[in-house]
Write a protein that holds these residues in place. Structure first.
Motif, PDB file in Angstrom:
ATOM      1  N   GLU A  32       1.092  21.882   3.017  1.00 19.66           N
ATOM      2  CA  GLU A  32       0.265  22.922   2.399  1.00 19.66           C
ATOM      3  C   GLU A  32      -1.220  22.598   2.548  1.00 19.66           C
ATOM      4  N   MET A  33      -1.589  21.333   2.373  1.00 19.14           N
ATOM      5  CA  MET A  33      -2.992  20.942   2.482  1.00 19.14           C
ATOM      6  C   MET A  33      -3.508  21.113   3.914  1.00 19.14           C
ATOM      7  N   GLN A  40     -10.584  26.413   5.974  1.00 18.18           N
ATOM      8  CA  GLN A  40     -11.901  26.114   5.409  1.00 18.18           C
ATOM      9  C   GLN A  40     -13.000  26.207   6.467  1.00 18.18           C
ATOM     10  N   GLU A  41     -14.123  26.760   6.052  1.00 14.17           N
ATOM     11  CA  GLU A  41     -15.283  26.828   6.937  1.00 14.17           C
ATOM     12  C   GLU A  41     -15.711  25.413   7.304  1.00 14.17           C
ATOM     13  N   ILE A  55      -2.064   7.512   8.088  1.00 18.38           N
ATOM     14  CA  ILE A  55      -3.466   7.732   8.440  1.00 18.38           C
ATOM     15  C   ILE A  55      -3.612   9.198   8.844  1.00 18.38           C
ATOM     16  N   THR A  56      -4.495   9.884   8.146  1.00 15.79           N
ATOM     17  CA  THR A  56      -4.836  11.256   8.488  1.00 15.79           C
ATOM     18  C   THR A  56      -6.333  11.310   8.726  1.00 15.79           C
ATOM     19  N   VAL A  57      -6.710  11.847   9.870  1.00 13.50           N
ATOM     20  CA  VAL A  57      -8.126  12.005  10.194  1.00 13.50           C
ATOM     21  C   VAL A  57      -8.389  13.501  10.329  1.00 13.50           C
ATOM     22  N   SER A  58      -9.283  14.007   9.499  1.00 12.47           N
ATOM     23  CA  SER A  58      -9.696  15.401   9.633  1.00 12.47           C
ATOM     24  C   SER A  58     -11.134  15.427  10.128  1.00 12.47           C
ATOM     25  N   TYR A  59     -11.453  16.454  10.901  1.00  5.40           N
ATOM     26  CA  TYR A  59     -12.760  16.559  11.545  1.00  5.40           C
ATOM     27  C   TYR A  59     -13.485  17.783  11.004  1.00  5.40           C
ATOM     28  N   TRP A  60     -14.773  17.617  10.763  1.00  4.40           N
ATOM     29  CA  TRP A  60     -15.574  18.648  10.091  1.00  4.40           C
ATOM     30  C   TRP A  60     -16.943  18.773  10.755  1.00  4.40           C
ATOM     31  N   GLN A  61     -17.515  19.977  10.647  1.00  2.82           N
ATOM     32  CA  GLN A  61     -18.833  20.243  11.223  1.00  2.82           C
ATOM     33  C   GLN A  61     -19.954  19.557  10.462  1.00  2.82           C
ATOM     34  N   GLU A  64     -21.522  18.958   4.208  1.00  2.00           N
ATOM     35  CA  GLU A  64     -21.376  20.046   3.235  1.00  2.00           C
ATOM     36  C   GLU A  64     -19.967  20.642   3.303  1.00  2.00           C
ATOM     37  N   ALA A  65     -19.428  20.816   4.499  1.00  5.72           N
ATOM     38  CA  ALA A  65     -18.063  21.333   4.646  1.00  5.72           C
ATOM     39  C   ALA A  65     -17.057  20.357   4.033  1.00  5.72           C
ATOM     40  N   ILE A  66     -17.266  19.073   4.204  1.00  4.50           N
ATOM     41  CA  ILE A  66     -16.392  18.054   3.614  1.00  4.50           C
ATOM     42  C   ILE A  66     -16.451  18.138   2.084  1.00  4.50           C
TER      43      ILE A  66
END
Length: 103
Positions: A32-33, A40-41, A55-61, A64-66
């Motif tokens: 779900e997450m 998410q923007e 280990i989960t790696v998420s990538y963000w612009q 502020e988005a994080i």
């Protein structure tokens, strides 16, 4: 799958965890997450692997988005569930990706 990220710079959130035994409901919440994060923007992609250590790696612009993702109401609930019943230990690291390459 390897996330198809844009040219740097961008940010990576590295979430490393050790689950408690019998972590009922964890897989459903994790799925779900991921679906919610993708909406998410500023979200750029995610990679995840689980064995004894996950280990989960998420990538963000942007940072502020994080911050917005961290403050998302459903994500806050999942974080609390993790602390209360799913994680024996975890660590979050936020990094600026300045260079990446592939072949």
């Amino acid at each position: 799958m390897i996330a198809q990220t844009p040219q740097p710079p961008y940010y990576a959130v590295i979430f490393t965890s050790v689950c408690t035994p019998g972590n009922e409901g964890y897989s459903d919440m994790a799925a779900e997450m991921e679906v919610l994060a993708r909406q998410q923007e500023g979200f750029l992609g995610v990679e995840s692997a689980r064995n004894e250590v996950g280990i989960t790696v998420s990538y963000w612009q942007s940072v502020e988005a994080i911050k917005k993702w961290k403050a998302n109401a459903r994500h806050l609930f999942a974080q609390q569930q993790g602390r209360d019943k799913w994680y024996q230990d975890y660590k979050v690291r936020i990094c600026l990706v300045e260079h990446d390459y592939t072949f």
